[in-house]
Design a protein around this motif. Structure first.
Motif, PDB file in Angstrom:
ATOM      1  N   LYS A   1       0.816  -1.200   0.000  1.00  0.00           N
ATOM      2  CA  LYS A   1       0.000   0.000   0.000  1.00  0.00           C
ATOM      3  C   LYS A   1       0.858   1.260   0.000  1.00  0.00           C
ATOM      4  N   SER A   2       2.011   1.220   0.681  1.00  0.00           N
ATOM      5  CA  SER A   2       2.864   2.401   0.722  1.00  0.00           C
ATOM      6  C   SER A   2       3.384   2.742  -0.661  1.00  0.00           C
ATOM      7  N   PHE A   3       3.683   1.719  -1.453  1.00  0.00           N
ATOM      8  CA  PHE A   3       4.152   1.959  -2.809  1.00  0.00           C
ATOM      9  C   PHE A   3       3.020   2.437  -3.700  1.00  0.00           C
ATOM     10  N   GLU A   4       1.820   1.900  -3.469  1.00  0.00           N
ATOM     11  CA  GLU A   4       0.670   2.369  -4.240  1.00  0.00           C
ATOM     12  C   GLU A   4       0.476   3.860  -4.013  1.00  0.00           C
ATOM     13  N   SER A   5       0.605   4.293  -2.767  1.00  0.00           N
ATOM     14  CA  SER A   5       0.406   5.696  -2.444  1.00  0.00           C
ATOM     15  C   SER A   5       1.458   6.562  -3.116  1.00  0.00           C
ATOM     16  N   SER A   6       2.717   6.068  -3.126  1.00  0.00           N
ATOM     17  CA  SER A   6       3.784   6.850  -3.739  1.00  0.00           C
ATOM     18  C   SER A   6       3.591   6.964  -5.245  1.00  0.00           C
ATOM     19  N   VAL A   7       3.111   5.896  -5.874  1.00  0.00           N
ATOM     20  CA  VAL A   7       2.868   5.931  -7.308  1.00  0.00           C
ATOM     21  C   VAL A   7       1.759   6.926  -7.635  1.00  0.00           C
ATOM     22  N   GLU A   8       0.716   6.937  -6.793  1.00  0.00           N
ATOM     23  CA  GLU A   8      -0.426   7.799  -7.056  1.00  0.00           C
ATOM     24  C   GLU A   8      -0.116   9.269  -6.767  1.00  0.00           C
ATOM     25  N   SER A   9       0.777   9.537  -5.793  1.00  0.00           N
ATOM     26  CA  SER A   9       1.010  10.911  -5.369  1.00  0.00           C
ATOM     27  C   SER A   9       2.053  11.633  -6.218  1.00  0.00           C
ATOM     28  N   VAL A  10       2.948  10.922  -6.849  1.00  0.00           N
ATOM     29  CA  VAL A  10       4.004  11.542  -7.640  1.00  0.00           C
ATOM     30  C   VAL A  10       3.654  11.422  -9.114  1.00  0.00           C
ATOM     31  N   ASP A  11       3.591  12.569  -9.782  1.00  0.00           N
ATOM     32  CA  ASP A  11       3.244  12.563 -11.198  1.00  0.00           C
ATOM     33  C   ASP A  11       4.517  12.570 -12.033  1.00  0.00           C
ATOM     34  N   THR A  12       4.930  11.385 -12.452  1.00  0.00           N
ATOM     35  CA  THR A  12       6.133  11.249 -13.279  1.00  0.00           C
ATOM     36  C   THR A  12       5.795  10.897 -14.722  1.00  0.00           C
ATOM     37  N   ALA A  13       4.506  10.842 -15.043  1.00  0.00           N
ATOM     38  CA  ALA A  13       4.087  10.486 -16.402  1.00  0.00           C
ATOM     39  C   ALA A  13       4.698  11.444 -17.419  1.00  0.00           C
ATOM     40  N   GLY A  14       5.214  10.875 -18.482  1.00  0.00           N
ATOM     41  CA  GLY A  14       5.795  11.683 -19.546  1.00  0.00           C
ATOM     42  C   GLY A  14       7.193  12.185 -19.263  1.00  0.00           C
ATOM     43  N   LYS A  15       7.730  11.857 -18.112  1.00  0.00           N
ATOM     44  CA  LYS A  15       9.063  12.318 -17.731  1.00  0.00           C
ATOM     45  C   LYS A  15      10.054  11.155 -17.686  1.00  0.00           C
ATOM     46  N   VAL A  16      11.314  11.475 -17.885  1.00  0.00           N
ATOM     47  CA  VAL A  16      12.375  10.485 -17.695  1.00  0.00           C
ATOM     48  C   VAL A  16      12.559  10.255 -16.203  1.00  0.00           C
ATOM     49  N   ILE A  17      12.637   8.988 -15.811  1.00  0.00           N
ATOM     50  CA  ILE A  17      12.838   8.629 -14.400  1.00  0.00           C
ATOM     51  C   ILE A  17      14.268   8.120 -14.216  1.00  0.00           C
ATOM     52  N   THR A  18      14.932   8.618 -13.188  1.00  0.00           N
ATOM     53  CA  THR A  18      16.245   8.099 -12.811  1.00  0.00           C
ATOM     54  C   THR A  18      16.057   7.164 -11.625  1.00  0.00           C
ATOM     55  N   CYS A  19      16.572   5.949 -11.747  1.00  0.00           N
ATOM     56  CA  CYS A  19      16.338   4.952 -10.694  1.00  0.00           C
ATOM     57  C   CYS A  19      17.484   3.956 -10.642  1.00  0.00           C
ATOM     58  N   LYS A  20      17.404   3.070  -9.661  1.00  0.00           N
ATOM     59  CA  LYS A  20      18.415   2.020  -9.494  1.00  0.00           C
ATOM     60  C   LYS A  20      18.144   0.849 -10.431  1.00  0.00           C
ATOM     61  N   ALA A  21      19.209   0.261 -10.941  1.00  0.00           N
ATOM     62  CA  ALA A  21      19.106  -0.965 -11.734  1.00  0.00           C
ATOM     63  C   ALA A  21      20.381  -1.771 -11.550  1.00  0.00           C
ATOM     64  N   ALA A  22      20.266  -3.075 -11.817  1.00  0.00           N
ATOM     65  CA  ALA A  22      21.440  -3.947 -11.804  1.00  0.00           C
ATOM     66  C   ALA A  22      21.829  -4.186 -13.258  1.00  0.00           C
ATOM     67  N   VAL A  23      22.962  -3.639 -13.656  1.00  0.00           N
ATOM     68  CA  VAL A  23      23.362  -3.664 -15.064  1.00  0.00           C
ATOM     69  C   VAL A  23      24.440  -4.715 -15.287  1.00  0.00           C
ATOM     70  N   ALA A  24      24.226  -5.551 -16.315  1.00  0.00           N
ATOM     71  CA  ALA A  24      25.238  -6.531 -16.728  1.00  0.00           C
ATOM     72  C   ALA A  24      26.114  -5.877 -17.789  1.00  0.00           C
ATOM     73  N   TRP A  25      27.401  -5.768 -17.498  1.00  0.00           N
ATOM     74  CA  TRP A  25      28.328  -5.122 -18.432  1.00  0.00           C
ATOM     75  C   TRP A  25      29.162  -6.123 -19.216  1.00  0.00           C
ATOM     76  N   GLY A  26      29.087  -7.390 -18.856  1.00  0.00           N
ATOM     77  CA  GLY A  26      29.835  -8.406 -19.577  1.00  0.00           C
ATOM     78  C   GLY A  26      29.518  -9.775 -19.015  1.00  0.00           C
ATOM     79  N   PRO A  27      29.772 -10.841 -19.787  1.00  0.00           N
ATOM     80  CA  PRO A  27      29.432 -12.197 -19.351  1.00  0.00           C
ATOM     81  C   PRO A  27      30.155 -12.593 -18.067  1.00  0.00           C
ATOM     82  N   GLY A  28      29.368 -13.001 -17.073  1.00  0.00           N
ATOM     83  CA  GLY A  28      29.945 -13.489 -15.835  1.00  0.00           C
ATOM     84  C   GLY A  28      30.439 -12.418 -14.888  1.00  0.00           C
ATOM     85  N   GLN A  29      30.387 -11.158 -15.304  1.00  0.00           N
ATOM     86  CA  GLN A  29      30.834 -10.084 -14.428  1.00  0.00           C
ATOM     87  C   GLN A  29      29.751  -9.770 -13.394  1.00  0.00           C
ATOM     88  N   PRO A  30      30.141  -9.435 -12.164  1.00  0.00           N
ATOM     89  CA  PRO A  30      29.134  -9.075 -11.166  1.00  0.00           C
ATOM     90  C   PRO A  30      28.245  -7.953 -11.683  1.00  0.00           C
TER      91      PRO A  30
END
Length: 395
Positions: A7-36
């Motif tokens: 529910k806390s995430f639902e509230s945050s999604v509803e309260s912040v208007d990010t539609a149409g905007k670029v979002i900066t967020c965390k991700a786990a990126v693979a930069w090469g085979p077998g690399q952390p």
């Protein structure tokens, strides 16, 4: 996870208007085979026509992610890339033309999409989709051939994976690859339906159509294999044989209905000979969930002549071919492959989710570990070491 967390995430999604905007967020990126995997900030572009941007709340790792991370199939490699395809989340915004989901809806991303219009989607005999079916070579969006992910500075693209890319706090998927589920469904458990559990249960229900009183052999007791067992149990199979070289899997197998266990390392005869001796000539259905050709042959030979059916679920590296002689099929044994358990995701997964809410399937048995998303590399190691079925990662 409690309901308040959702529910806390639902509230945050509803309260912040990010539609149409670029979002900066965390991700786990693979930069090469077998690399952390590298936890870093990425940019996620807004959804375009018939696309959906989803805030991922829970994601987990399956062997397909592990294979892609290792780079086992060179032709499928693309870097940098955001992997992940088993998840659940909440719609943050939708692109032009999207009508079946809206902001705030609970959704499951689908690596095996369903456009609803192509010749395959209109055919009840298959769950393939010509436009949005699973394709490990696909790295960009269908609309414009570009990615929706880019590096923090916005200068470099980051490639997509299996229509979903769920190892990111936000992801963009085609609307054909997101299905709305009941808002009361627990999203942590529902994430399992986006791959492993649906793949295994569906193989038993939709592909093999396991009958009451029948016999089943399952080769490989990872999450998919145990989901097959769960599906066979619900269908009333009388004998469910689990085959695995890791005896640590047997206790978990018993909880989902496996009645007999075989460790090939403890046998002096081929596995199929032992199974035939246990079942008066062979099982009615066998399921290969290991991605190993020798195991596939044993699974095939463990079925009964005349009517035995082997369902292929394991991911096999190219360019391996089936370990069968064509004349062996004249004995009446059959073999068939299965993708996503034969489920048409958009139309059939909501019903499966409701069945899980009613307790038809024991989803709790599949979540063996939980970790914060930042510890995703530890979750990979748990899977490599055979210590986890599903390690649930939460943002």
């Amino acid at each position: 996870m409690d309901v308040g967390y959702h529910k806390s995430f639902e509230s945050s999604v509803e309260s912040v208007d990010t539609a149409g905007k670029v979002i900066t967020c965390k991700a786990a990126v693979a930069w090469g085979p077998g690399q952390p995997l590298v936890i870093e900030e990425v940019q996620v572009a807004p959804p375009q026509k018939m696309e959906v941007r989803v805030k991922i709340l829970f994601t987990s790792i399956c062997h397909t992610d592990l294979s892609a991370w290792k780079g086992e199939n060179e032709a499928q490699s693309a870097y940098p890339r955001i992997l992940g395809h088993e998840a659940a989340g909440i719609v943050e915004s939708v692109g032009e033309g999207v009508e079946d989901v809206k902001k705030g809806d609970h959704v499951i991303p689908l690596f095996q999409g369903q456009c609803g219009d192509c010749i395959c989607c209109r055919n009840e005999k298959t769950n393939l989709c010509q436009r949005f079916g699973v394709n490990p070579l696909k790295t960009v969006m269908v609309n414009d051939g570009k990615t929706r992910f880019s590096t923090r500075d916005g200068n470099g693209p980051i490639f997509h994976f299996l229509n979903t890319s769920t190892f990111s706090e936000y992801t963009v998927v085609d609307s054909a690859c997101a299905v709305k589920i009941d808002s009361e469904a627990p999203l942590d458990k529902m994430s399992l339906l986006s791959c492993g559990v649906s793949t295994g249960v569906g193989a038993a229900w939709n592909v093999a159509n396991v009958q009451p009183g029948s016999s089943v052999a399952i080769f490989g007791l990872g999450a998919v294999g145990l989901a097959v067992a769960e599906g066979a149990r619900v269908r009333g199979a009388s004998k469910i044989i689990g085959v695995d070289i890791n005896p640590g899997k047997f206790a978990k197998g018993g909880a989902v209905g496996i009645t007999d266990f075989i460790n090939p390392k403890e046998l002096e005869v081929p596995v199929h000979e032992r199974i035939r001796a246990m079942t008066d000539g062979g099982v009615d259905y066998s399921f290969e969930c290991a991605g190993n050709l020798e195991v596939l042959r044993e699974a095939f030979l463990s079925t009964h002549a005349g009517w035995g059916l082997t369902v292929l679920l394991g991911i096999h590296p190219s360019p391996m071919l089936l370990p069968l002689h064509p004349m062996e099929l004249f004995n009446g044994r059959q073999i068939i492959g299965s993708v996503f358990g034969g489920f048409k995701g958009k139309t059939q997964l909501p019903k499966l989710a409701k069945e899980c809410m009613c307790g038809t399937l024991k989803l709790d048995e599949f979540i063996t570990h939980e970790l914060p998303f930042e510890k995703i590399n530890e979750a990979f190691q748990l899977l490599i070491d055979g210590k986890s079925l599903r390690c649930l990662l939460h943002f």
